[in-house]
Design a protein around this motif. Sequence first.
Motif, PDB file in Angstrom:
ATOM      1  N   ARG A  90      33.662  -8.847  -7.025  1.00 14.82           N
ATOM      2  CA  ARG A  90      34.311  -7.743  -7.334  1.00 14.82           C
ATOM      3  C   ARG A  90      35.073  -7.022  -6.235  1.00 14.82           C
ATOM      4  N   PRO A  91      36.160  -6.560  -6.267  1.00 12.73           N
ATOM      5  CA  PRO A  91      36.886  -6.102  -5.239  1.00 12.73           C
ATOM      6  C   PRO A  91      36.028  -4.666  -4.666  1.00 12.73           C
ATOM      7  N   SER A  92      35.539  -3.876  -5.652  1.00 14.31           N
ATOM      8  CA  SER A  92      34.771  -2.799  -5.031  1.00 14.31           C
ATOM      9  C   SER A  92      33.523  -3.249  -4.281  1.00 14.31           C
ATOM     10  N   ALA A  93      32.898  -4.284  -4.703  1.00 12.01           N
ATOM     11  CA  ALA A  93      31.693  -4.606  -3.937  1.00 12.01           C
ATOM     12  C   ALA A  93      32.146  -5.293  -2.688  1.00 12.01           C
ATOM     13  N   LEU A  94      33.124  -6.099  -2.460  1.00 20.82           N
ATOM     14  CA  LEU A  94      33.534  -6.387  -1.148  1.00 20.82           C
ATOM     15  C   LEU A  94      33.831  -5.385  -0.434  1.00 20.82           C
ATOM     16  N   PHE A  95      34.675  -4.228  -0.915  1.00 14.53           N
ATOM     17  CA  PHE A  95      35.117  -3.162  -0.017  1.00 14.53           C
ATOM     18  C   PHE A  95      33.750  -2.424   0.380  1.00 14.53           C
ATOM     19  N   GLN A  96      32.762  -2.499  -0.395  1.00 17.68           N
ATOM     20  CA  GLN A  96      31.399  -1.689  -0.055  1.00 17.68           C
ATOM     21  C   GLN A  96      30.558  -2.362   1.013  1.00 17.68           C
ATOM     22  N   TRP A  97      30.698  -3.826   0.820  1.00 12.99           N
ATOM     23  CA  TRP A  97      29.929  -4.585   1.838  1.00 12.99           C
ATOM     24  C   TRP A  97      30.679  -4.778   3.125  1.00 12.99           C
ATOM     25  N   MET A  98      31.905  -4.532   3.174  1.00 14.91           N
ATOM     26  CA  MET A  98      32.610  -4.517   4.478  1.00 14.91           C
ATOM     27  C   MET A  98      32.393  -3.100   5.143  1.00 14.91           C
ATOM     28  N   HIS A  99      32.234  -2.124   4.212  1.00 12.09           N
ATOM     29  CA  HIS A  99      32.006  -0.878   4.788  1.00 12.09           C
ATOM     30  C   HIS A  99      30.665  -0.671   5.405  1.00 12.09           C
ATOM     31  N   ALA A 131      38.731 -10.859  -1.958  1.00 10.78           N
ATOM     32  CA  ALA A 131      37.247 -10.797  -2.942  1.00 10.78           C
ATOM     33  C   ALA A 131      37.428 -11.699  -4.121  1.00 10.78           C
ATOM     34  N   LYS A 132      38.473 -12.040  -4.445  1.00  9.87           N
ATOM     35  CA  LYS A 132      38.454 -13.350  -5.567  1.00  9.87           C
ATOM     36  C   LYS A 132      38.263 -14.543  -4.939  1.00  9.87           C
ATOM     37  N   GLN A 133      38.695 -14.621  -3.542  1.00 12.48           N
ATOM     38  CA  GLN A 133      38.393 -16.061  -3.045  1.00 12.48           C
ATOM     39  C   GLN A 133      36.998 -16.357  -2.831  1.00 12.48           C
ATOM     40  N   VAL A 134      36.334 -15.056  -2.596  1.00 13.59           N
ATOM     41  CA  VAL A 134      34.937 -15.296  -2.197  1.00 13.59           C
ATOM     42  C   VAL A 134      33.942 -15.190  -3.358  1.00 13.59           C
TER      43      VAL A 134
END
Length: 248
Positions: free
Chosen positions: A172-181, A166-169
């Motif tokens: 926020r980690p929570s936003a990336l987890f949600q997008w990946m889900h 998430a930091k690389q792209v």
Amino acid sequence: MSQELQLFNFEKAPVRVVSIDGEPWFVAKDVAEVLGYAKPRNAIASHCKGALIRGVLTAGGMQETTLIPERDLYRLVMKSQLPAAERFEEWVVGEVLPSIRKTGGYSVTCHAPQIPQSLPEALRLAADLAEQNNHLQLVVAEQAPKVRALEVLTETDGAICITAAAKQVGMRPSALFQWMHENRWIYRRAGSSRWLAYQPRLEQGVLVHKLTELGIDDDTGQKKVAEQVLVTRKGLARLGEKLAGRVA
């Protein structure tokens, strides 16, 4: 502008796809019917967030058709109760998308070359072509280091956790987890808080599972193992492409 359909078949059921700005869009009705929805129109309205209506060229002529992007296809898969839903997703990821990318998307309408009618016109056309060629060479030269850097990144061994990804792209980690889900990269089993990778993503090499031994279970005497989803370098590059320009 009308779009030309390309036909694929999943277990003898037709699934039509068109290319819009280089991205695959699926005929919503085809996908909903393949996934066993009794009321395809209601399912599309309930689960698809990016549906649009476009005029497409069919065997029966020009027709207004509801199309959905790849992410909405995965949403329909996720909500489907049909046992074949997982096979359908694997078919899309393993056959349809690679076929589209291998052929560069879809056939492009070719226009007849301009034929000069006089010497001045021929010279002007030659000058235009030379200028375009020079511009293309400059673009290729400018992009070559970036292309090579991306190739090196995707070929590099190793993987990082989703929080680090998430930091690389730039999310926020929570936003990336949600997008990946939402986009069928990761999921949770019922009653578990641990994320796991969908099998097609493992096969694509964009995600891997890291196994960590936690010791011996006192009750069963068996080893306790924890699984953690990691993003590979190839997966990080794919996420960078998918999420370019997105801030969350």
